[in-house]
Design a protein around this motif. Sequence first.
Motif, PDB file in Angstrom:
ATOM      1  N   ALA A  80      12.452 -45.201 -78.037  1.00  0.00           N
ATOM      2  CA  ALA A  80      11.394 -44.436 -77.380  1.00  0.00           C
ATOM      3  C   ALA A  80      11.153 -43.167 -78.191  1.00  0.00           C
ATOM      4  CB  ALA A  80      11.783 -44.080 -75.949  1.00  0.00           C
ATOM      5  N   SER A  81       9.915 -42.694 -78.130  1.00  0.00           N
ATOM      6  CA  SER A  81       9.578 -41.470 -78.858  1.00  0.00           C
ATOM      7  C   SER A  81       8.411 -40.787 -78.170  1.00  0.00           C
ATOM      8  CB  SER A  81       9.218 -41.794 -80.305  1.00  0.00           C
ATOM      9  OG  SER A  81       8.115 -42.684 -80.338  1.00  0.00           O
ATOM     10  N   GLU A  82       8.311 -39.478 -78.409  1.00  0.00           N
ATOM     11  CA  GLU A  82       7.167 -38.743 -77.879  1.00  0.00           C
ATOM     12  C   GLU A  82       6.942 -37.470 -78.683  1.00  0.00           C
ATOM     13  OE1 GLU A  82       8.764 -36.049 -74.247  1.00  0.00           O
ATOM     14  OE2 GLU A  82       8.796 -38.213 -73.849  1.00  0.00           O
ATOM     15  N   GLY A  83       5.715 -37.010 -78.631  1.00  0.00           N
ATOM     16  CA  GLY A  83       5.345 -35.776 -79.301  1.00  0.00           C
ATOM     17  C   GLY A  83       5.351 -35.891 -80.806  1.00  0.00           C
ATOM     18  N   GLU A  84       4.800 -34.874 -81.437  1.00  0.00           N
ATOM     19  CA  GLU A  84       4.788 -34.815 -82.896  1.00  0.00           C
ATOM     20  C   GLU A  84       5.144 -33.414 -83.327  1.00  0.00           C
ATOM     21  OE1 GLU A  84       0.942 -36.004 -84.317  1.00  0.00           O
ATOM     22  OE2 GLU A  84       1.399 -38.120 -84.105  1.00  0.00           O
ATOM     23  N   VAL A  85       5.787 -33.326 -84.464  1.00  0.00           N
ATOM     24  CA  VAL A  85       6.161 -32.048 -85.036  1.00  0.00           C
ATOM     25  C   VAL A  85       6.126 -32.187 -86.553  1.00  0.00           C
ATOM     26  CG1 VAL A  85       8.640 -32.559 -84.983  1.00  0.00           C
ATOM     27  CG2 VAL A  85       7.884 -30.193 -84.925  1.00  0.00           C
ATOM     28  N   MET A  86       5.741 -31.101 -87.216  1.00  0.00           N
ATOM     29  CA  MET A  86       5.786 -31.089 -88.680  1.00  0.00           C
ATOM     30  C   MET A  86       7.137 -30.537 -89.095  1.00  0.00           C
ATOM     31  SD  MET A  86       3.073 -32.501 -89.759  1.00  0.00           S
ATOM     32  CE  MET A  86       3.122 -32.169 -91.511  1.00  0.00           C
ATOM     33  N   SER A  87       7.737 -31.183 -90.081  1.00  0.00           N
ATOM     34  CA  SER A  87       9.081 -30.827 -90.514  1.00  0.00           C
ATOM     35  C   SER A  87       9.105 -30.640 -92.023  1.00  0.00           C
ATOM     36  CB  SER A  87      10.028 -31.963 -90.114  1.00  0.00           C
ATOM     37  OG  SER A  87      11.244 -31.873 -90.783  1.00  0.00           O
ATOM     38  N   ASN A  88       9.717 -29.569 -92.491  1.00  0.00           N
ATOM     39  CA  ASN A  88       9.909 -29.369 -93.925  1.00  0.00           C
ATOM     40  C   ASN A  88      11.214 -30.067 -94.295  1.00  0.00           C
ATOM     41  OD1 ASN A  88       9.314 -28.363 -96.505  1.00  0.00           O
ATOM     42  ND2 ASN A  88      10.698 -26.645 -96.187  1.00  0.00           N
ATOM     43  N   GLU A  89      11.114 -31.182 -95.014  1.00  0.00           N
ATOM     44  CA  GLU A  89      12.277 -32.017 -95.286  1.00  0.00           C
ATOM     45  C   GLU A  89      12.619 -32.075 -96.764  1.00  0.00           C
ATOM     46  OE1 GLU A  89      12.277 -35.899 -93.447  1.00  0.00           O
ATOM     47  OE2 GLU A  89      11.152 -35.146 -91.725  1.00  0.00           O
ATOM     48  N   GLY A  90      13.916 -32.248 -97.000  1.00  0.00           N
ATOM     49  CA  GLY A  90      14.442 -32.530 -98.317  1.00  0.00           C
ATOM     50  C   GLY A  90      15.342 -33.742 -98.185  1.00  0.00           C
ATOM     51  N   CYS A  91      15.874 -34.209 -99.296  1.00  0.00           N
ATOM     52  CA  CYS A  91      16.693 -35.412 -99.266  1.00  0.00           C
ATOM     53  C   CYS A  91      17.663 -35.400-100.441  1.00  0.00           C
ATOM     54  CB  CYS A  91      15.787 -36.643 -99.348  1.00  0.00           C
ATOM     55  SG  CYS A  91      16.647 -38.220 -99.307  1.00  0.00           S
ATOM     56  N   LEU A  92      18.884 -35.828-100.181  1.00  0.00           N
ATOM     57  CA  LEU A  92      19.883 -35.904-101.246  1.00  0.00           C
ATOM     58  C   LEU A  92      19.479 -36.892-102.335  1.00  0.00           C
ATOM     59  CD1 LEU A  92      23.106 -35.827 -99.039  1.00  0.00           C
ATOM     60  CD2 LEU A  92      22.187 -33.968-100.446  1.00  0.00           C
ATOM     61  N   SER A  93      18.645 -37.864-101.990  1.00  0.00           N
ATOM     62  CA  SER A  93      18.181 -38.852-102.969  1.00  0.00           C
ATOM     63  C   SER A  93      16.911 -38.410-103.700  1.00  0.00           C
ATOM     64  CB  SER A  93      17.937 -40.205-102.290  1.00  0.00           C
ATOM     65  OG  SER A  93      19.161 -40.754-101.864  1.00  0.00           O
ATOM     66  N   VAL A  94      16.384 -37.260-103.293  1.00  0.00           N
ATOM     67  CA  VAL A  94      15.190 -36.704-103.921  1.00  0.00           C
ATOM     68  C   VAL A  94      15.460 -35.209-104.139  1.00  0.00           C
ATOM     69  CG1 VAL A  94      12.663 -36.554-103.806  1.00  0.00           C
ATOM     70  CG2 VAL A  94      13.845 -38.344-102.523  1.00  0.00           C
ATOM     71  N   PRO A  95      16.428 -34.887-105.009  1.00  0.00           N
ATOM     72  CA  PRO A  95      16.867 -33.495-105.142  1.00  0.00           C
ATOM     73  C   PRO A  95      15.767 -32.549-105.615  1.00  0.00           C
ATOM     74  CG  PRO A  95      17.812 -34.861-106.876  1.00  0.00           C
ATOM     75  CD  PRO A  95      17.111 -35.783-105.931  1.00  0.00           C
ATOM     76  N   GLY A  96      15.755 -31.369-104.981  1.00  0.00           N
ATOM     77  CA  GLY A  96      14.829 -30.324-105.392  1.00  0.00           C
ATOM     78  C   GLY A  96      13.427 -30.418-104.827  1.00  0.00           C
ATOM     79  N   ILE A  97      13.160 -31.433-104.031  1.00  0.00           N
ATOM     80  CA  ILE A  97      11.820 -31.619-103.468  1.00  0.00           C
ATOM     81  C   ILE A  97      11.880 -31.408-101.957  1.00  0.00           C
ATOM     82  CG2 ILE A  97       9.907 -33.251-103.135  1.00  0.00           C
ATOM     83  CD1 ILE A  97      10.296 -32.436-106.061  1.00  0.00           C
ATOM     84  N   TYR A  98      10.975 -30.570-101.460  1.00  0.00           N
ATOM     85  CA  TYR A  98      10.862 -30.324-100.025  1.00  0.00           C
ATOM     86  C   TYR A  98       9.394 -30.441 -99.658  1.00  0.00           C
ATOM     87  CZ  TYR A  98      15.583 -28.659-100.504  1.00  0.00           C
ATOM     88  OH  TYR A  98      16.920 -28.605-100.780  1.00  0.00           O
ATOM     89  N   VAL A  99       9.111 -31.241 -98.638  1.00  0.00           N
ATOM     90  CA  VAL A  99       7.723 -31.461 -98.242  1.00  0.00           C
ATOM     91  C   VAL A  99       7.610 -31.501 -96.718  1.00  0.00           C
ATOM     92  CG1 VAL A  99       7.115 -32.717-100.351  1.00  0.00           C
ATOM     93  CG2 VAL A  99       7.939 -33.980 -98.371  1.00  0.00           C
ATOM     94  N   GLU A 100       6.399 -31.263 -96.251  1.00  0.00           N
ATOM     95  CA  GLU A 100       6.102 -31.333 -94.826  1.00  0.00           C
ATOM     96  C   GLU A 100       5.878 -32.800 -94.440  1.00  0.00           C
ATOM     97  OE1 GLU A 100       5.642 -28.812 -92.315  1.00  0.00           O
ATOM     98  OE2 GLU A 100       6.731 -27.614 -93.785  1.00  0.00           O
TER      99      GLU A 100
END
Length: 171
Positions: A80-100
Motif C-alpha cells: 500500500a502507498s499514499e501521497g507523494e514527496v520529492m526526495s534528494n537521493e544518492g546511491c552507493l552504486s552511483v557515487p557522487g550523484i544526488y538527484v530529486e
Amino acid sequence: MAVRDIIEIPNAKLRVKYQKVEDVSTVQNLIDDMLDTLYATEDGIGLAAPQIGHADAVLVIDLSEQRNEPLVMINPEIIASEGEVMSNEGCLSVPGIYVEVKRFQRIKVRALDRDGNEFFTEREDFLAIAMQHEIDHLHGRIFTDYLSPLKREMAMKKIAKMRKQASRTAS
C-alpha cells in the motif's frame, strides 16, 4: 563476516530482477556481509543484495546515528502507498550523484525478518523513501531511472568525468 565490493553503474548486475528467498537460512551470511559492507561505507544508509552481486530479495537499512539498529527485510513487497514527496537521493552504486526523485510519502510493506517471520510495517517520509530506494534495486531499478533522458545523460557524463579524474589521481 566480510566487506564486499559495491557494484556501480553501468554494471548489468544492478539490472537483475530479484529471486525470492525460500529458505532464510541460505541468506544469513549474505545479510552479515551486507551489514559489514554498509557499515564500512562513510555515509550509506541502505544496501540491497544486487549491489554486491546477489539476486536474492534481501535489503538492509540502518538510519541510526550509531549504525547499530539494522532493519533487515527479506522478500519485501510494497502492499500500500499514499501521497507523494520529492526526495534528494544518492546511491552507493552511483557515487557522487544526488538527484530529486518523486516517491510515495507513506508505504506499507510486507516482508520476512532475518528469522523468517513475516511482518508488516507502515513507514513514512525518510525511512519510507529509503525502503522504496532499496526495493527498487531488487527490481533492477536505479534511482537515476526516474530522471528525464537528458538529466540521466548528464548524470552519466558526470560519473564518467569523476571516474576519469579518480583514475588519474590513483596513477
